[in-house]
Write a protein that holds these residues in place. Structure first.
Motif, PDB file in Angstrom:
ATOM      1  N   VAL A 101      71.472  42.200  72.824  1.00  0.00           N
ATOM      2  CA  VAL A 101      70.735  41.435  73.578  1.00  0.00           C
ATOM      3  C   VAL A 101      69.442  41.321  73.835  1.00  0.00           C
ATOM      4  CG1 VAL A 101      73.077  40.389  74.666  1.00  0.00           C
ATOM      5  CG2 VAL A 101      71.683  42.137  75.813  1.00  0.00           C
ATOM      6  N   ASP A 102      68.992  42.685  73.645  1.00  0.00           N
ATOM      7  CA  ASP A 102      67.596  43.121  73.693  1.00  0.00           C
ATOM      8  C   ASP A 102      66.719  42.379  72.739  1.00  0.00           C
ATOM      9  OD1 ASP A 102      64.966  44.254  73.969  1.00  0.00           O
ATOM     10  OD2 ASP A 102      65.908  46.089  73.879  1.00  0.00           O
ATOM     11  N   SER A 103      65.872  41.330  73.374  1.00  0.00           N
ATOM     12  CA  SER A 103      64.964  40.459  72.464  1.00  0.00           C
ATOM     13  C   SER A 103      64.180  41.297  71.855  1.00  0.00           C
ATOM     14  CB  SER A 103      64.490  39.295  73.210  1.00  0.00           C
ATOM     15  OG  SER A 103      63.426  39.915  74.345  1.00  0.00           O
ATOM     16  N   LEU A 104      63.531  42.479  72.143  1.00  0.00           N
ATOM     17  CA  LEU A 104      62.695  43.391  71.586  1.00  0.00           C
ATOM     18  C   LEU A 104      63.311  43.632  70.246  1.00  0.00           C
ATOM     19  CD1 LEU A 104      59.855  44.624  70.947  1.00  0.00           C
ATOM     20  CD2 LEU A 104      60.670  46.360  72.663  1.00  0.00           C
ATOM     21  N   LYS A 105      64.482  44.321  70.477  1.00  0.00           N
ATOM     22  CA  LYS A 105      65.295  44.844  69.136  1.00  0.00           C
ATOM     23  C   LYS A 105      65.739  43.905  68.228  1.00  0.00           C
ATOM     24  CE  LYS A 105      67.223  48.768  71.608  1.00  0.00           C
ATOM     25  NZ  LYS A 105      68.886  49.318  71.893  1.00  0.00           N
ATOM     26  N   VAL A 106      65.781  42.692  68.544  1.00  0.00           N
ATOM     27  CA  VAL A 106      66.179  41.502  67.632  1.00  0.00           C
ATOM     28  C   VAL A 106      64.900  41.268  66.997  1.00  0.00           C
ATOM     29  CG1 VAL A 106      66.618  38.883  67.727  1.00  0.00           C
ATOM     30  CG2 VAL A 106      68.070  40.603  69.089  1.00  0.00           C
ATOM     31  N   ALA A 107      63.865  41.056  67.800  1.00  0.00           N
ATOM     32  CA  ALA A 107      62.291  40.757  67.041  1.00  0.00           C
ATOM     33  C   ALA A 107      62.103  41.810  66.046  1.00  0.00           C
ATOM     34  CB  ALA A 107      61.445  40.873  68.146  1.00  0.00           C
ATOM     35  N   ILE A 108      62.423  43.078  66.187  1.00  0.00           N
ATOM     36  CA  ILE A 108      61.975  44.118  65.327  1.00  0.00           C
ATOM     37  C   ILE A 108      63.112  43.895  64.208  1.00  0.00           C
ATOM     38  CG2 ILE A 108      62.137  46.660  64.721  1.00  0.00           C
ATOM     39  CD1 ILE A 108      59.851  45.695  66.659  1.00  0.00           C
ATOM     40  N   LEU A 109      64.300  43.648  64.361  1.00  0.00           N
ATOM     41  CA  LEU A 109      65.212  43.498  63.233  1.00  0.00           C
ATOM     42  C   LEU A 109      64.840  42.290  62.310  1.00  0.00           C
ATOM     43  CD1 LEU A 109      68.512  44.485  64.919  1.00  0.00           C
ATOM     44  CD2 LEU A 109      67.524  45.805  63.319  1.00  0.00           C
ATOM     45  N   ALA A 110      64.184  41.202  63.010  1.00  0.00           N
ATOM     46  CA  ALA A 110      63.823  39.937  62.434  1.00  0.00           C
ATOM     47  C   ALA A 110      62.750  40.445  61.516  1.00  0.00           C
ATOM     48  CB  ALA A 110      63.693  38.916  63.498  1.00  0.00           C
ATOM     49  N   ALA A 111      61.791  41.139  62.132  1.00  0.00           N
ATOM     50  CA  ALA A 111      60.665  41.327  61.413  1.00  0.00           C
ATOM     51  C   ALA A 111      60.726  42.049  60.354  1.00  0.00           C
ATOM     52  CB  ALA A 111      59.526  42.131  62.482  1.00  0.00           C
ATOM     53  N   LEU A 112      61.747  43.199  60.400  1.00  0.00           N
ATOM     54  CA  LEU A 112      61.942  44.091  59.092  1.00  0.00           C
ATOM     55  C   LEU A 112      62.628  43.160  58.102  1.00  0.00           C
ATOM     56  CD1 LEU A 112      63.522  47.285  60.914  1.00  0.00           C
ATOM     57  CD2 LEU A 112      61.582  47.068  59.328  1.00  0.00           C
TER      58      LEU A 112
END
Length: 127
Positions: free
Chosen positions: A64-75
């Motif tokens: 649920v960590d939005s930063l981790k979600v953002a990093i995965l989306a960026a990848l």
């Protein structure tokens, strides 16, 4: 960036230093004010794309960590970009090779035509 996207500003976080218009977008339940001299609709479409990718990623993971979600989306977006760039480069190479082949065939045909015309053994037409 080449698309004209300038500063990314969190709501109320800092003063803008450029005279570009501010575009308000929402990405993953966060509002961002973006300064850009680019097309407003394009910026909104980019934000919607990023938002949809983040939601797609979050629905398939337990984080649920939005930063981790953002990093995965960026990848994922970076992977898609690089795959498309490679496909584009391959298509360009194939087009260049075919273009060279066509030019060589045309040169050979024109040489044959010139040879036939000079020898007087007949006329040929290309059209």
């Amino acid at each position: 960036m080449s698309s004209g996207i300038g500063q990314f500003l969190n709501k109320g976080s800092m003063e803008a230093t450029t005279s570009s218009p501010t575009i308000r977008v929402e990405i993953y339940n966060q509002t961002y004010n973006i300064r850009s001299d680019g097309d407003t609709e394009y910026i909104i479409q980019l934000a919607e794309f990023v938002d949809s990718r983040m939601r797609e990623i979050s629905s398939g993971t337990l984080t649920v960590d939005s930063l981790k979600v953002a990093i995965l989306a960026a990848l994922h977006i970076a992977d898609e970009l690089h795959r498309l760039k490679n496909m584009h480069e391959q298509a360009d190479s194939q087009l260049a090779a075919r273009s060279t082949e066509c030019a060589e065939m045309l040169d050979r045909l024109l040489k044959v035509r010139n040879t036939l015309e000079q020898s007087g053994s007949g006329k040929i037409s290309l059209g």
